[in-house]
Motif scaffolding. Structure first.
Motif, PDB file in Angstrom:
ATOM      1  N   SER A   1     107.300 -46.748  71.583  1.00 44.39           N
ATOM      2  CA  SER A   1     106.655 -47.899  71.875  1.00 44.39           C
ATOM      3  C   SER A   1     105.172 -47.636  71.253  1.00 44.39           C
ATOM      4  CB  SER A   1     106.600 -48.089  73.463  1.00 44.39           C
ATOM      5  OG  SER A   1     105.556 -48.992  73.633  1.00 44.39           O
ATOM      6  N   THR A   2     104.783 -48.443  70.741  1.00 48.14           N
ATOM      7  CA  THR A   2     103.239 -48.206  69.991  1.00 48.14           C
ATOM      8  C   THR A   2     102.373 -48.746  71.345  1.00 48.14           C
ATOM      9  OG1 THR A   2     103.879 -48.996  67.797  1.00 48.14           O
ATOM     10  CG2 THR A   2     101.707 -48.992  68.214  1.00 48.14           C
ATOM     11  N   VAL A   3     102.612 -49.799  72.170  1.00 46.56           N
ATOM     12  CA  VAL A   3     101.518 -49.910  72.791  1.00 46.56           C
ATOM     13  C   VAL A   3     101.662 -48.905  74.142  1.00 46.56           C
ATOM     14  CG1 VAL A   3     101.734 -52.750  72.441  1.00 46.56           C
ATOM     15  CG2 VAL A   3     103.397 -51.330  74.068  1.00 46.56           C
ATOM     16  N   LEU A   4     102.585 -48.246  74.302  1.00 49.68           N
ATOM     17  CA  LEU A   4     102.814 -47.175  75.347  1.00 49.68           C
ATOM     18  C   LEU A   4     102.135 -46.131  74.950  1.00 49.68           C
ATOM     19  CD1 LEU A   4     103.448 -45.951  78.174  1.00 49.68           C
ATOM     20  CD2 LEU A   4     105.708 -45.585  77.391  1.00 49.68           C
ATOM     21  N   THR A   5     102.088 -45.602  73.492  1.00 48.60           N
ATOM     22  CA  THR A   5     101.366 -44.503  72.888  1.00 48.60           C
ATOM     23  C   THR A   5     100.033 -44.617  73.226  1.00 48.60           C
ATOM     24  OG1 THR A   5     103.179 -44.224  71.280  1.00 48.60           O
ATOM     25  CG2 THR A   5     100.962 -43.223  71.048  1.00 48.60           C
ATOM     26  N   LYS A   6      99.472 -45.982  73.010  1.00 51.38           N
ATOM     27  CA  LYS A   6      97.961 -46.280  72.881  1.00 51.38           C
ATOM     28  C   LYS A   6      97.509 -46.030  74.388  1.00 51.38           C
ATOM     29  CE  LYS A   6      97.588 -49.617  69.073  1.00 51.38           C
ATOM     30  NZ  LYS A   6      97.430 -50.908  68.560  1.00 51.38           N
ATOM     31  N   LYS A   7      98.254 -46.713  75.631  1.00 54.05           N
ATOM     32  CA  LYS A   7      97.757 -46.684  76.827  1.00 54.05           C
ATOM     33  C   LYS A   7      98.138 -45.139  77.472  1.00 54.05           C
ATOM     34  CE  LYS A   7      99.023 -48.493  81.211  1.00 54.05           C
ATOM     35  NZ  LYS A   7      99.642 -49.508  82.293  1.00 54.05           N
ATOM     36  N   MET A   8      98.999 -44.166  76.770  1.00 58.28           N
ATOM     37  CA  MET A   8      98.870 -42.816  77.055  1.00 58.28           C
ATOM     38  C   MET A   8      97.617 -42.052  76.715  1.00 58.28           C
ATOM     39  SD  MET A   8     102.897 -41.489  76.989  1.00 58.28           S
ATOM     40  CE  MET A   8     103.235 -41.965  75.548  1.00 58.28           C
TER      41      MET A   8
ATOM     42  N   LYS B   1     104.690 -54.794  77.005  1.00 51.64           N
ATOM     43  CA  LYS B   1     103.243 -55.205  76.498  1.00 51.64           C
ATOM     44  C   LYS B   1     102.425 -55.883  77.313  1.00 51.64           C
ATOM     45  CE  LYS B   1     101.390 -57.629  72.598  1.00 51.64           C
ATOM     46  NZ  LYS B   1     100.464 -58.410  73.105  1.00 51.64           N
ATOM     47  N   GLU B   2     102.708 -56.611  78.365  1.00 51.27           N
ATOM     48  CA  GLU B   2     102.005 -56.910  79.503  1.00 51.27           C
ATOM     49  C   GLU B   2     101.482 -55.926  80.366  1.00 51.27           C
ATOM     50  OE1 GLU B   2     102.156 -60.112  83.309  1.00 51.27           O
ATOM     51  OE2 GLU B   2     103.719 -60.145  81.911  1.00 51.27           O
ATOM     52  N   LEU B   3     102.473 -55.143  80.598  1.00 56.72           N
ATOM     53  CA  LEU B   3     102.092 -53.964  81.500  1.00 56.72           C
ATOM     54  C   LEU B   3     101.125 -52.721  80.965  1.00 56.72           C
ATOM     55  CD1 LEU B   3     105.519 -53.248  83.285  1.00 56.72           C
ATOM     56  CD2 LEU B   3     103.465 -54.623  84.051  1.00 56.72           C
ATOM     57  N   CYS B   4     101.372 -52.610  79.633  1.00 60.14           N
ATOM     58  CA  CYS B   4     100.316 -51.706  78.996  1.00 60.14           C
ATOM     59  C   CYS B   4      98.858 -52.187  78.756  1.00 60.14           C
ATOM     60  CB  CYS B   4     101.114 -51.622  77.494  1.00 60.14           C
ATOM     61  SG  CYS B   4     102.251 -50.346  77.411  1.00 60.14           S
ATOM     62  N   GLU B   5      98.730 -53.511  78.893  1.00 58.53           N
ATOM     63  CA  GLU B   5      97.292 -54.111  78.842  1.00 58.53           C
ATOM     64  C   GLU B   5      96.688 -53.912  80.016  1.00 58.53           C
ATOM     65  OE1 GLU B   5      98.433 -58.161  77.542  1.00 58.53           O
ATOM     66  OE2 GLU B   5      98.671 -57.615  75.560  1.00 58.53           O
ATOM     67  N   GLN B   6      97.221 -53.437  81.191  1.00 61.32           N
ATOM     68  CA  GLN B   6      96.833 -53.319  82.289  1.00 61.32           C
ATOM     69  C   GLN B   6      96.264 -51.792  82.612  1.00 61.32           C
ATOM     70  OE1 GLN B   6      99.131 -54.920  85.548  1.00 61.32           O
ATOM     71  NE2 GLN B   6     100.048 -56.583  84.158  1.00 61.32           N
ATOM     72  N   ILE B   7      95.350 -51.544  83.194  1.00 59.22           N
ATOM     73  CA  ILE B   7      94.751 -50.169  83.796  1.00 59.22           C
ATOM     74  C   ILE B   7      94.222 -50.355  85.058  1.00 59.22           C
ATOM     75  CG2 ILE B   7      93.347 -48.321  83.399  1.00 59.22           C
ATOM     76  CD1 ILE B   7      95.361 -48.467  81.170  1.00 59.22           C
ATOM     77  N   SER B   8      95.045 -49.918  86.051  1.00 63.40           N
ATOM     78  CA  SER B   8      94.506 -49.839  87.502  1.00 63.40           C
ATOM     79  C   SER B   8      93.261 -49.604  87.612  1.00 63.40           C
ATOM     80  CB  SER B   8      95.545 -49.018  88.356  1.00 63.40           C
ATOM     81  OG  SER B   8      96.749 -49.553  88.244  1.00 63.40           O
ATOM     82  N   PRO B   9      92.324 -50.138  88.401  1.00 56.16           N
ATOM     83  CA  PRO B   9      90.912 -49.772  88.755  1.00 56.16           C
ATOM     84  C   PRO B   9      90.792 -48.508  89.454  1.00 56.16           C
ATOM     85  CG  PRO B   9      91.465 -51.618  89.975  1.00 56.16           C
ATOM     86  CD  PRO B   9      92.637 -51.396  89.131  1.00 56.16           C
TER      87      PRO B   9
END
Length: 315
Positions: free
Chosen positions: A52-59, A9-17
């Motif tokens: 994973s819901t959070v990973l789906t959103k990140k993808m 969850k913590e990692l999915c909240e990050q997007i590399s600049p």
């Protein structure tokens, strides 16, 4: 939520600049949880599957921002509390992503499905190596609760992906291992301090602090337990030795008499009978003049030798 879920969850909240890091991360996600389906007409369809819901959103977000793609989503219920999410991309979108992410299609894994292999150049920079490891963990990784034990692993569908991932971890001085498990290869780490290093590599800083706090408390507890056990063992050893000494002295008293002993031996024998729980140092301080620990130990050993000789003589 499990500890592993909290890390993801913590990692999915990050997007590399940086775009190149985003490419490296999405490449790992696709390589480790994606498959290529071959349609009836021979066209390729990329399927990304996760629970994973959070990973789906990140993808969804990364595909949109990187490639302008809005993937088709299919949801399948696995149980009352668990769903499986599938993102499906058309052949045009699939080929675009394969080229951009430097992914190649391997041989058949199952009927009409092929797996993807990541190429090393996608993680050429140090920051991209971090992003690739992060993406691989999000796609198929797990981390045990540090309260119960230390085990970090990522399941790689193919040996080539596992070897690439292992080598990337070793770049950061993490001695990752790889084993074959059924039809997959698993890259794993079991040493607590190296898992901390991996959490830092993936930039899961909150999880790192929680993991480190638990690890420090466990090590302190283990250290205290070792000291207590060591002290208990020493006490038991001292008690057993004192019991043997008293037994020998009583035997000598009842057979040849303590008065027949040399003056120094008689004095320590009487003190030991009077103070059976005293340490050697304490006994030495009661003597006149005082004697050191080694001197007291020598006299008590001499008494044991005399007792053994007396037993043999009187048998």
């Amino acid at each position: 939520m499990s500890f592993s879920g909290e890390v993801k969850k913590e990692l999915c909240e990050q997007i590399s600049p940086a775009r190149h890091c985003q490419i490296a991360e999405i490449s790992a996600i696709i390589a480790f949880c994606g498959k290529i389906l071959v349609d009836k007409d021979g066209s390729l369809i990329l399927k990304l599957q996760t629970e994973s819901t959070v990973l789906t959103k990140k993808m969804f977000k990364m595909l949109k921002e990187l490639f302008g793609i809005s993937a088709e989503l299919a949801t399948r219920s696995l149980s009352a509390k668990k769903n499986s999410y599938e993102l499906l991309l058309s052949e045009k979108e699939t080929r675009h992503i394969l080229t951009a992410c430097k992914l190649t299609v391997a041989g058949e894994e199952e009927k009409n499905a092929r797996v993807l292999l990541a190429e090393a150049p996608v993680a050429a920079k140090t920051c991209c190596k971090r992003a690739f490891i992060r993406g691989a963990f999000l796609a198929s990784g797990s981390l045990s609760n540090p309260q119960k034990g230390y085990h970090y692993e990522i399941v790689a569908g193919r040996q080539e992906n596992g070897e690439l991932l292992r080598d990337l971890m070793r770049f950061f001085s993490v001695d990752a291992k790889m084993i074959a498990r059924k039809y997959h290869y698993v890259v794993y780490v079991k040493e607590g301090s190296q898992i901390v290093d991996l959490l830092n590599v993936m930039e899961a800083h909150q999880a790192l602090m929680e993991f480190e706090n638990v690890r420090i408390l466990k090590e302190m507890r283990n250290t205290i337990n070792r000291k207590v056990n060591c002290e208990a063992a020493n006490i038991n050893k001292t008690v057993r030795a004192a019991s043997r000494q008293v037994e020998d002295i009583l035997y000598l008293r009842d057979t040849i008499g303590l008065a027949t002993l040399a003056e120094g031996l008689e004095e320590i024998a009487l003190l030991r009978l009077e103070y059976p729980e005293a340490t050697l140092v304490e006994l030495g301080q009661m003597l006149h003049p005082p004697v050191g620990k080694s001197g007291v130990n020598h006299r008590l050993k001499k008494l044991s030798i005399i007792a053994d000789e007396t037993r043999l003589r009187l048998q």
